[in-house]
Every structure is written in structure tokens, then in C-alpha cells.
Design a protein around this motif. Structure first.
Motif, PDB file in Angstrom:
ATOM      1  N   MET A   7       0.669  -1.170  -0.127  1.00  0.00           N
ATOM      2  CA  MET A   7      -0.143  -0.010  -0.066  1.00  0.00           C
ATOM      3  C   MET A   7       0.955   1.319   0.007  1.00  0.00           C
ATOM      4  N   VAL A   8       1.936   1.371   0.762  1.00  0.00           N
ATOM      5  CA  VAL A   8       2.792   2.286   0.759  1.00  0.00           C
ATOM      6  C   VAL A   8       3.295   2.775  -0.434  1.00  0.00           C
ATOM      7  N   ILE A   9       3.636   1.635  -1.197  1.00  0.00           N
ATOM      8  CA  ILE A   9       4.405   2.135  -2.628  1.00  0.00           C
ATOM      9  C   ILE A   9       3.399   2.472  -3.605  1.00  0.00           C
ATOM     10  N   GLU A  10       2.092   2.210  -3.332  1.00  0.00           N
ATOM     11  CA  GLU A  10       1.029   2.588  -4.481  1.00  0.00           C
ATOM     12  C   GLU A  10       0.778   4.284  -4.312  1.00  0.00           C
ATOM     13  N   ILE A  11       0.962   4.739  -2.767  1.00  0.00           N
ATOM     14  CA  ILE A  11       0.833   6.169  -2.513  1.00  0.00           C
ATOM     15  C   ILE A  11       1.975   6.863  -3.269  1.00  0.00           C
ATOM     16  N   HIS A  12       1.649   7.691  -4.024  1.00  0.00           N
ATOM     17  CA  HIS A  12       2.903   8.617  -4.510  1.00  0.00           C
ATOM     18  C   HIS A  12       3.332   9.646  -3.457  1.00  0.00           C
ATOM     19  N   PRO A  13       4.718   9.692  -3.199  1.00  0.00           N
ATOM     20  CA  PRO A  13       5.167  10.634  -1.993  1.00  0.00           C
ATOM     21  C   PRO A  13       4.667  11.947  -2.351  1.00  0.00           C
ATOM     22  N   ASP A  88      20.309  11.902  18.370  1.00  0.00           N
ATOM     23  CA  ASP A  88      20.480  10.868  17.725  1.00  0.00           C
ATOM     24  C   ASP A  88      20.189   9.578  18.546  1.00  0.00           C
ATOM     25  N   GLN A  89      20.908   9.638  19.780  1.00  0.00           N
ATOM     26  CA  GLN A  89      20.738   8.690  20.852  1.00  0.00           C
ATOM     27  C   GLN A  89      19.177   8.655  21.202  1.00  0.00           C
ATOM     28  N   ILE A  90      18.485   9.881  21.531  1.00  0.00           N
ATOM     29  CA  ILE A  90      17.220   9.892  21.767  1.00  0.00           C
ATOM     30  C   ILE A  90      16.333   8.916  20.816  1.00  0.00           C
ATOM     31  N   ASN A  91      16.804   9.257  19.478  1.00  0.00           N
ATOM     32  CA  ASN A  91      15.672   8.834  18.504  1.00  0.00           C
ATOM     33  C   ASN A  91      15.968   7.366  18.456  1.00  0.00           C
ATOM     34  N   ARG A  92      17.034   6.743  18.887  1.00  0.00           N
ATOM     35  CA  ARG A  92      17.328   5.374  18.765  1.00  0.00           C
ATOM     36  C   ARG A  92      16.477   4.593  20.073  1.00  0.00           C
ATOM     37  N   THR A  93      16.500   5.170  21.024  1.00  0.00           N
ATOM     38  CA  THR A  93      15.514   5.100  22.039  1.00  0.00           C
ATOM     39  C   THR A  93      14.190   4.816  21.695  1.00  0.00           C
ATOM     40  N   VAL A 165      14.956  18.032  16.071  1.00  0.00           N
ATOM     41  CA  VAL A 165      13.846  17.869  17.102  1.00  0.00           C
ATOM     42  C   VAL A 165      13.676  16.162  17.051  1.00  0.00           C
ATOM     43  N   PRO A 166      13.571  15.729  18.462  1.00  0.00           N
ATOM     44  CA  PRO A 166      13.392  14.195  18.509  1.00  0.00           C
ATOM     45  C   PRO A 166      12.279  13.697  17.548  1.00  0.00           C
ATOM     46  N   ASP A 167      12.600  12.592  17.016  1.00  0.00           N
ATOM     47  CA  ASP A 167      11.578  11.646  15.959  1.00  0.00           C
ATOM     48  C   ASP A 167      10.657  10.873  16.940  1.00  0.00           C
ATOM     49  N   VAL A 168       9.402  11.541  17.145  1.00  0.00           N
ATOM     50  CA  VAL A 168       8.448  10.677  17.678  1.00  0.00           C
ATOM     51  C   VAL A 168       7.804   9.556  16.940  1.00  0.00           C
ATOM     52  N   PHE A 169       7.917   9.760  15.701  1.00  0.00           N
ATOM     53  CA  PHE A 169       7.369   8.953  14.751  1.00  0.00           C
ATOM     54  C   PHE A 169       8.338   7.668  14.386  1.00  0.00           C
ATOM     55  N   ARG A 170       9.324   7.559  14.771  1.00  0.00           N
ATOM     56  CA  ARG A 170      10.446   6.313  14.356  1.00  0.00           C
ATOM     57  C   ARG A 170       9.940   4.917  14.717  1.00  0.00           C
ATOM     58  N   TRP A 171       8.894   5.024  15.565  1.00  0.00           N
ATOM     59  CA  TRP A 171       8.505   3.608  16.051  1.00  0.00           C
ATOM     60  C   TRP A 171       7.687   2.949  14.935  1.00  0.00           C
ATOM     61  N   ILE A 172       6.948   3.782  13.964  1.00  0.00           N
ATOM     62  CA  ILE A 172       6.287   3.146  13.055  1.00  0.00           C
ATOM     63  C   ILE A 172       7.029   2.500  11.963  1.00  0.00           C
ATOM     64  N   VAL A 174      10.561   2.462   9.266  1.00  0.00           N
ATOM     65  CA  VAL A 174      11.443   3.636   8.629  1.00  0.00           C
ATOM     66  C   VAL A 174      10.872   3.649   7.125  1.00  0.00           C
ATOM     67  N   GLY A 175      11.671   4.917   6.478  1.00  0.00           N
ATOM     68  CA  GLY A 175      11.354   5.069   5.213  1.00  0.00           C
ATOM     69  C   GLY A 175       9.786   5.318   4.720  1.00  0.00           C
ATOM     70  N   PRO A 176       9.290   4.839   3.714  1.00  0.00           N
ATOM     71  CA  PRO A 176       7.749   5.137   3.405  1.00  0.00           C
ATOM     72  C   PRO A 176       6.792   4.947   4.323  1.00  0.00           C
ATOM     73  N   GLU A 177       7.194   3.704   5.319  1.00  0.00           N
ATOM     74  CA  GLU A 177       6.044   3.423   6.183  1.00  0.00           C
ATOM     75  C   GLU A 177       5.858   4.534   7.298  1.00  0.00           C
ATOM     76  N   ARG A 178       6.991   4.934   7.797  1.00  0.00           N
ATOM     77  CA  ARG A 178       6.978   6.044   8.774  1.00  0.00           C
ATOM     78  C   ARG A 178       6.510   7.462   8.057  1.00  0.00           C
ATOM     79  N   TYR A 179       6.767   7.459   6.961  1.00  0.00           N
ATOM     80  CA  TYR A 179       5.943   8.677   6.217  1.00  0.00           C
ATOM     81  C   TYR A 179       4.463   8.730   6.189  1.00  0.00           C
ATOM     82  N   LEU A 180       4.045   7.348   5.853  1.00  0.00           N
ATOM     83  CA  LEU A 180       2.593   7.350   5.691  1.00  0.00           C
ATOM     84  C   LEU A 180       2.004   7.315   7.224  1.00  0.00           C
ATOM     85  N   GLY A 181       2.462   6.857   8.217  1.00  0.00           N
ATOM     86  CA  GLY A 181       2.050   6.891   9.427  1.00  0.00           C
ATOM     87  C   GLY A 181       1.959   8.369  10.092  1.00  0.00           C
TER      88      GLY A 181
END
Lengths: 363, 316
Positions: A7-13, A88-93, A165-172, A174-181
Motif C-alpha cells: 500500500m505504501v508503494i502505491e501512494i505517490h510521495p 540521535d541517541q534519543i531517536n534510537r531509544t 527535533v526528536p523523531d517521535v514517529f520512528r516507532w512506526i 523507517v522510510g515510506p512506512e514512517r512517512y505514511l504513518g
């Protein structure tokens, strides 16, 4: 998981890009419409509350996380040589800790809303004393002042270097999945804000604001406290705009005060609002959508455009927005969707009452 | 010395804002780009034709005056006829400003492409005439020129508004448009006049400012706050008030920040723009009439015998 991937691939960025600009634009424009279109306050300093929201995301959310994790969270947090390492460290957590991510997202938005409301309350001081253009210029001055401060105070949010800014969406993912979420979350917030504003406008409070806009004296005669109404409108508007600003900072992943100009965050939302129809909340959807599509497309097809027109597309964008404002002002000042009397009851119910009255009369 | 030149330029642009506001009740946001065009006309002509930048300052004034007329006929006129609200008037000039800003940028790109000069950022200060030297430092002509221009403008405007028929008609229209119309004055002419002169003042101010500060496409956007502050401190009800107001704001910005930098430290320099912002906000909140405005208004506009002359001006 694979279904989601397909589904992610189908939606154009590009579509996602439009949706993000639409979502954030909608939040800001709805807040602007609440103050300008409904309450009749000439808000020319929208960037002020937006910047406050973005500052909360940049300066407070990261520090909170750093403090929780035992990393430096004082003034040194904003130092650009250290900041990217900390974030960076925060984002990894955050990537593994879903609860913490969501918790921080909501906490940031709440703090942003509170501070935005505070800013709105402070703005009500001049808003009570000044009218129209004078008030507009004053609020514009406030916005510029905060921008200068955020740009120069390094300990706050990195000053000229900015902060990550800490990336609070990283748990979704990486890449297109995160973007869609991320897009879905932002659109979700935008819809909540929109519906909230819609119900607010239809409520007795909204009608009082409109009464104040149309005739302050008349509203005061009917027992409405103008001072309180204005302060409340400014506080709600400020809170909503701050939420928009915080979401934008989370989306971009970095904060630089210089990008929060009066042009982008005050004048453009004004243009969106005027296109949609000042005072009509539904019009905001249309106005913001049209402009987000056009602006995103101009951005995306920059290089292709330069072969047709010999000018830099960035300037083309300015001309477009400028001309849109001029044409609207001259030929359609009420916008695409003019304001209509808000129905406080659903239409079916009104019809029902109408029928009832008719039968009673007949009987 | 630079402070004087800077303040003089701000004073001129503030006077332009005030004149347009007095005549048409329009807060002209497009002033930013008109000043920007003043910068660019001087810069472009100087780079292409040589000579001294001063030759092209009148040209800059004419060009921006022309922009003012264009704005009036294109947008402002119709809105005034429709009786638009001050906010609508202000928004329309904002739209014009965005378009003009784009044209400045396009023009800068054009200069860069065709003439191979860096038009995105330029400093004309060193091209100024050197009058002499003091303590080993060259004394530039710009402060004297600016002061002369301001003084000449004050005298000329004063004579124009007091002695000529059209000047009296302008004053009458500003004081009471309807009454002036009844007496046979065509307000249209007055509007065109004030847009032209207002625009010309923006171009003149921009042209002169280009010799004291560096130029870039958004320079007008940056200093418009100072210009607005000048015209609001001046009271928005008298051109002379706003000249004084612009001068005071410019001076306090320039000198205030220098004094603060010397006493507190150089870091304060970045907060320079806060001085005019503070001047603007405090004036509006505490004394919206403007300190200079009220005093000068009493002397200049409300002199005894004004009514009689307005009548004769209209009748003739």
C-alpha cells in the motif's frame, strides 16, 4: 505487514507531501479563521503562536527526553556540536519505545497548546485597546520580536544553528512506512482541530463571537463580556496554532527560527483563508487544499517548470499567492465558499420542527 | 554619521507611508518592495552605466512613484470606491507586495545572469563620494545629502501644502473628503498624487538607504518594521510628524544599539530590530496619536484661516 508495504508503494510521495502541507496548513488556517473570520480580530501575528509551538517541540520535548535518559539537558543541549549526538541517541531509544514516543508527542502538544493559549492571552491586552490595522501591526511586531529572540538566543533552541527535533514517529518504521504513518497522524490531528473549530463555531460561544464581530456594542448590550470573549478567542486560536507549529517541527525533524517568517506563517494562511471564504470553516478546507496542491506541485516540478518559464519557480509561487490575494480582494472578497448562517441543529431536525409548526397551525 | 543617513532614509519612507495612509486610509505593505525597488534601481543603473549612485536616486524615486500609481489604478482605486474596510485595503497591498517582491527577485536573477554581477547581495557604501577625511577616516557624502534632501522636502512640502491651490485641495481632502468633493475638489487627483508622492518617497528613501546599508531582494521586508514604527511614532496624521518620527526611530535604533553594545557587549547587536518594534508597540499602546504628530498637526494643519482658504481653493 506485506500488505501495508504494498500500500505504501502505491501512494505517490507527492500525494503524501500535499497531505502534510494540507494538514498543517488546515490547523493554522482554522485557528486564524477563528480569530479573524469569527471573532473579527485582525491577527497579523499568527507566526507568533506557531513559533511558540515549534519552540516547545524543539526546546522542551528534546530536553525532557534527554533528562529522562540522563543526557545533558541544560543550555548545552542546544549546542549544535552536541545536539545532533543527543537527539540521535534519543531517536534510537524512541524507535523501540512506542509508549514513550506517543507520550512525548502528546505531552509536547499539550504544553504547546498551553503556551499558545498564554500567548493568546497576552495578545488580548493590545487587542482590547487597538482596532483593525493598528492591532494587526502590533501583533505583527510581536511575531517579529519572538522570531528575532529565537534566532539569537542560542541556549533556547540553537539560535542560528538550530536544533534537531526528536523523531517521535520512528516507532512506526523507517522510510515510506514512517512517512505514511506520520501523514495519517497529522491529518488526524488536523481533522480533530477542524471538527473542534466547527462545533465551537456552532456553539453559543461561537455565536457570541460572531455577534461581537458584527457589532461590539450590540453584543455588549445583550450582556456579552467583550473583554472575556476576545481573550478566549485569542487563547483558543493561539493554542490551535501552537499545536500546528509543534506538529510541523516534529515533521521536519529540525528547528531553525529563520524558517518561521511572517510571510510563511502569517501571510500565506491569510491567503488560504481569503480563498476559502473568511468566516466559513468549511471554506478553509477548500482554500488550504487548493493552495497546498499548487504550492507542493510548484515545489516538486521546479526543474520542469524552469524550462517553460524563464524564472525561478520560487518567485512564481510569490506571484501566484500575491495575485490570488489581489484578485480575491477585487472580485470575490467573500472567497470561494461564502459564510452562511451556521445551523445549530441538524437540518433534519429543523425540518421536523417546521413540519410540526405547520401541522399545529393547520390544526 | 551613518546613523544620520540611515534615519534620514527611514524618515523619508515613513513619510511616504503616512501620506498614503492619510489620503486613502491604506496601510501600504507594498512600501517594503517599493523601497526594495529603490535599492535595485540605483544598484542596477550604477552597475550598468557607471557614474555615481547619486545620479540614479531621482530615477529610483520616479520608478517607485510610478509603481505607486500602478498600485492605485490597479487595486486601490476600486477598493476605495467599494468602500472596503481598512483590513481589506491592507491585505490588497500585501498581495501587491508579494508580486513586487517576486519581480525584484526576478530582476536580481536577470542582473546576475546577463551582467554577471552579484545582484543577490551588494554593498554600494564604498561607491559613495568621499568629501574629505577626519581622523584618517573618509567622510562620506551620504549623511549630508540625506539631510539636505529631508530639509528640501520639508520646505517644498510646506510651501506646496500652504501656498498652492492643489496643496490646499490635498489638505481639504485629507481632512474631510465629502466636504471637499462638495466644494468641487476631485479626490481622485488627490489619491493619485498621494500614491505617486508616497511611492516616490519610498524610492527616494530606498535609493539613499542603498548607500548606507547592504542591499538584497528582501531588504524592504527587513526594514519595513522600522518604517512602520517611524510613521506610527509620528502619529500617522502628519507628514512632518512622521519625518520626525522616522528620524527618531532610526536614530534610536542605530545609536541605542551602539550604546548598548558598548555597555553590555556585542551580542546585543543581533537584537537591533527589537528597538523599533518596542517603539512601535509602546507608542500604539500608550499614546496612539504619536508624540510628534499632535504637536505638528496643531502648528501646520490647524492654523487659523485654513477653512477660508479651503473654500477659495475649491471654488477656484
Amino acid at each position: 505487514m506485506e500488505v501495508v508495504g504494498e500500500m505504501v508503494i502505491e501512494i505517490h510521495p507527492l500525494v503524501l507531501n500535499i497531505l502534510i502541507n494540507f494538514g498543517i496548513g488546515l490547523i493554522i488556517t482554522v485557528s486564524l479563521n477563528l480569530e479573524v473570520g469569527i471573532a473579527g480580530i485582525s491577527q497579523f501575528g499568527r507566526v507568533l503562536a506557531v513559533l511558540v509551538g515549534a519552540l516547545v517541540a524543539a526546546a522542551i520535548s528534546g530536553r525532557l527526553l534527554a533528562a529522562i535518559m540522563g543526557l545533558p539537558s541544560g543550555l548545552e543541549y542546544a549546542d549544535h556540536m552536541i545536539n545532533f549526538k543527543i537527539v540521535d541517541q534519543i531517536n534510537r531509544t524512541l524507535a523501540t519505545n512506542v509508549t514513550l514516543s506517543i507520550g512525548i508527542l502528546f505531552l509536547t502538544l499539550i504544553i504547546a497548546a498551553l503556551l499558545g493559549a498564554l500567548i493568546g492571552y497576552l495578545c488580548s491586552y493590545p487587542a482590547l485597546r487597538l482596532k483593525e490595522a493598528y492591532l494587526g501591526i502590533t501583533l505583527l511586531a510581536f511575531g517579529d520580536a519572538l522570531n528575532t529572540i529565537a534566532w539569537n538566543v542560542e541556549g533556547l533552541a540553537g539560535g542560528t544553528q538550530g536544533v534537531n527535533v526528536p523523531d517521535v514517529f520512528r516507532w512506526i518504521g523507517v522510510g515510506p512506512e514512517r512517512y505514511l504513518g506520520l501523514v495519517l497522524i497529522i491529518i488526524g490531528f488536523a481533522m480533530i482541530v477542524f471538527l473542534f473549530a466547527e462545533s465551537l463555531i456552532r456553539s453559543p460561544f461561537g455565536r457570541a463571537l460572531k455577534a461581537m464581530r458584527d457589532s461590539e456594542v450590540a453584543a455588549a448590550i445583550y450582556g456579552k463580556d467583550i473583554v472575556k470573549l476576545r481573550a478566549q478567542a485569542l487563547m483558543i486560536g493561539g493554542a490551535l496554532a501552537a499545536i500546528g507549529g509543534a506538529l510541523w517541527a516534529f515533521y521536519t525533524g529540525s528547528f531553525k527560527a529563520v524558517t518561521y517568517t511572517r510571510l510563511t506563517w502569517t501571510f500565506w494562511p491569510w491567503a488560504y483563508m481569503m480563498l476559502g471564504g473568511v468566516g466559513n470553516n468549511l471554506g478553509m478546507l477548500v482554500g488550504v487544499f487548493v493552495f497546498s496542491v499548487i504550492r507542493t506541485l510548484i515545489y516538486a516540478y521546479k526543474t520542469e517548470l524552469t524550462t517553460f518559464i524563464p524564472i525561478n519557480p520560487a518567485w512564481f509561487e510569490y506571484i501566484l499567492v500575491g495575485l490570488a490575494i489581489i484578485i480575491l480582494v477585487l472580485f470575490r472578497p467573500q472567497g470561494l465558499l461564502p459564510e452562511k448562517p451556521a445551523l445549530t441543529l441538524p437540518k433534519s431536525k429543523i425540518e421536523e420542527i417546521k413540519q410540526k409548526v405547520k401541522t399545529e397551525k393547520a390544526g | 554619521m551613518k546613523a544620520v543617513a540611515y534615519s534620514g532614509g527611514i524618515a523619508l519612507t515613513a513619510a511616504g507611508i503616512t501620506l498614503i495612509y492619510m489620503a486613502t486610509r491604506t496601510f501600504n505593505f507594498a512600501h517594503a518592495s517599493m523601497v526594495g525597488w529603490g535599492f535595485y534601481v540605483v544598484f542596477a543603473c550604477y552597475s550598468i552605466f557607471g557614474g555615481t549612485p547619486y545620479y540614479y536616486v531621482p530615477l529610483a524615486a520616479l520608478f517607485s512613484g510610478f509603481l505607486g500609481i500602478l498600485l492605485y489604478f490597479g487595486v486601490n482605486r476600486w477598493l476605495l470606491r467599494a468602500g472596503a474596510s481598512p483590513i481589506t485595503l491592507m491585505m490588497s497591498t500585501l498581495g501587491v507586495d508579494l508580486v513586487l517582491l517576486a519581480t525584484i527577485n526576478i530582476f536580481a536573477d536577470y542582473l546576475t545572469d546577463v551582467y554577471k554581477i552579484n545582484a543577490r547581495y551588494f554593498v554600494l557604501e564604498l561607491k559613495d563620494l568621499v568629501l574629505g577625511s577626519m581622523d584618517g577616516l573618509g567622510v562620506r557624502a551620504i549623511p549630508f545629502v540625506t539631510v539636505c534632501v529631508v530639509v528640501v522636502l520639508i520646505v517644498a512640502l510646506h510651501l506646496f501644502l500652504k501656498k498652492t491651490k492643489f496643496g490646499i485641495a490635498v489638505r481639504a481632502t485629507i481632512e474631510n473628503t465629502q466636504l471637499a468633493t462638495v466644494l468641487g475638489i476631485n479626490p481622485e487627483k488627490v489619491y493619485i498624487f498621494s500614491w505617486f508622492v508616497g511611492g516616490a518617497l519610498a524610492g527616494l528613501g530606498g535609493g539613499l538607504l542603498s548607500l548606507t546599508m547592504s542591499g538584497y531582494p528582501t531588504v524592504g521586508m527587513t526594514i519595513i518594521v522600522t518604517m512602520f514604527a517611524g510613521s506610527i511614532v509620528g502619529g500617522l496624521s502628519s507628514i512632518f510628524g512622521s519625518l520626525l518620527g522616522g528620524f527618531l526611530v532610526g536614530l534610536s535604533e542605530y545609536i541605542g544599539i551602539t550604546v548598548l553594545a558598548l555597555s553590555i557587549g556585542g551580542w546585543i547587536l543581533a537584537y537591533r530590530i527589537l528597538i523599533p518594534l518596542a517603539a512601535l508597540v509602546t507608542t500604539l499602546l500608550i499614546y496612539p496619536q504619536g508624540l510628534a504628530g499632535i504637536k505638528l498637526k496643531k502648528i501646520i494643519i490647524k492654523t487659523p484661516g485654513t477653512g477660508g482658504r479651503v473654500g477659495s481653493g475649491g471654488g477656484g
